[in-house]
Design a protein around this motif. Structure first.
Motif, PDB file in Angstrom:
ATOM      1  N   ILE A  54       0.861  -1.182   0.000  1.00  0.00           N
ATOM      2  CA  ILE A  54       0.000   0.000   0.000  1.00  0.00           C
ATOM      3  C   ILE A  54       0.894   1.226   0.000  1.00  0.00           C
ATOM      4  N   GLY A  55       0.614   2.132  -0.911  1.00  0.00           N
ATOM      5  CA  GLY A  55       1.384   3.364  -1.013  1.00  0.00           C
ATOM      6  C   GLY A  55       0.463   4.519  -1.361  1.00  0.00           C
ATOM      7  N   THR A  56       1.043   5.616  -1.763  1.00  0.00           N
ATOM      8  CA  THR A  56       0.262   6.771  -2.181  1.00  0.00           C
ATOM      9  C   THR A  56       0.648   7.151  -3.597  1.00  0.00           C
ATOM     10  N   ARG A  57      -0.264   7.812  -4.259  1.00  0.00           N
ATOM     11  CA  ARG A  57       0.015   8.357  -5.582  1.00  0.00           C
ATOM     12  C   ARG A  57      -0.567   9.760  -5.638  1.00  0.00           C
ATOM     13  N   LYS A  58       0.050  10.583  -6.455  1.00  0.00           N
ATOM     14  CA  LYS A  58      -0.407  11.961  -6.594  1.00  0.00           C
ATOM     15  C   LYS A  58      -1.471  12.035  -7.674  1.00  0.00           C
ATOM     16  N   PHE A  65      -4.499   6.850  -1.494  1.00  0.00           N
ATOM     17  CA  PHE A  65      -3.936   5.514  -1.315  1.00  0.00           C
ATOM     18  C   PHE A  65      -4.027   4.719  -2.604  1.00  0.00           C
ATOM     19  N   ALA A  66      -3.037   3.850  -2.802  1.00  0.00           N
ATOM     20  CA  ALA A  66      -3.018   2.953  -3.949  1.00  0.00           C
ATOM     21  C   ALA A  66      -2.461   1.604  -3.499  1.00  0.00           C
ATOM     22  N   VAL A  67      -3.092   0.521  -3.959  1.00  0.00           N
ATOM     23  CA  VAL A  67      -2.598  -0.826  -3.683  1.00  0.00           C
ATOM     24  C   VAL A  67      -1.880  -1.304  -4.938  1.00  0.00           C
ATOM     25  N   ASN A  68      -0.657  -1.770  -4.778  1.00  0.00           N
ATOM     26  CA  ASN A  68       0.171  -2.190  -5.909  1.00  0.00           C
ATOM     27  C   ASN A  68       0.502  -3.671  -5.799  1.00  0.00           C
ATOM     28  N   VAL A  69       0.568  -4.344  -6.939  1.00  0.00           N
ATOM     29  CA  VAL A  69       1.043  -5.717  -6.989  1.00  0.00           C
ATOM     30  C   VAL A  69       2.557  -5.648  -7.167  1.00  0.00           C
TER      31      VAL A  69
END
Length: 83
Positions: A54-58, A65-69
């Protein structure tokens, strides 16, 4: 976080500049509930595992929040290491 992949569907499309692409929707088992996430990872198969972060994106509205594989882990790699 590592979740088991219970289904994979594929969508083939064409970008605005004419390049073909494939988008995969992974169905994941999250505490008995089916959740979906989209990715360009092509090596995913049912029974494998997806490592998520889980990270962030602008965005134009601010950070969200953004979930990335992060990567796909083959089922035999997990099962061999956890027995």
């Amino acid at each position: 976080m590592v979740l088991k992949i219970i289904g994979v569907s594929k969508y083939d499309g064409m970008s605005r500049n004419g390049k073909p692409y494939s988008l995969y929707t992974l169905e994941l088992d999250y505490h008995g509930e089916k959740c979906k996430i989209k990715t360009f990872e092509s090596e995913a198969h049912p029974g494998d595992y997806a490592q998520l972060s889980i990270g962030t994106r602008k965005t134009i509205y601010g950070a969200e929040f953004a979930v990335n594989v992060d990567k796909i882990i083959a089922k035999n790699e997990i099962e061999n290491n956890w027995k």
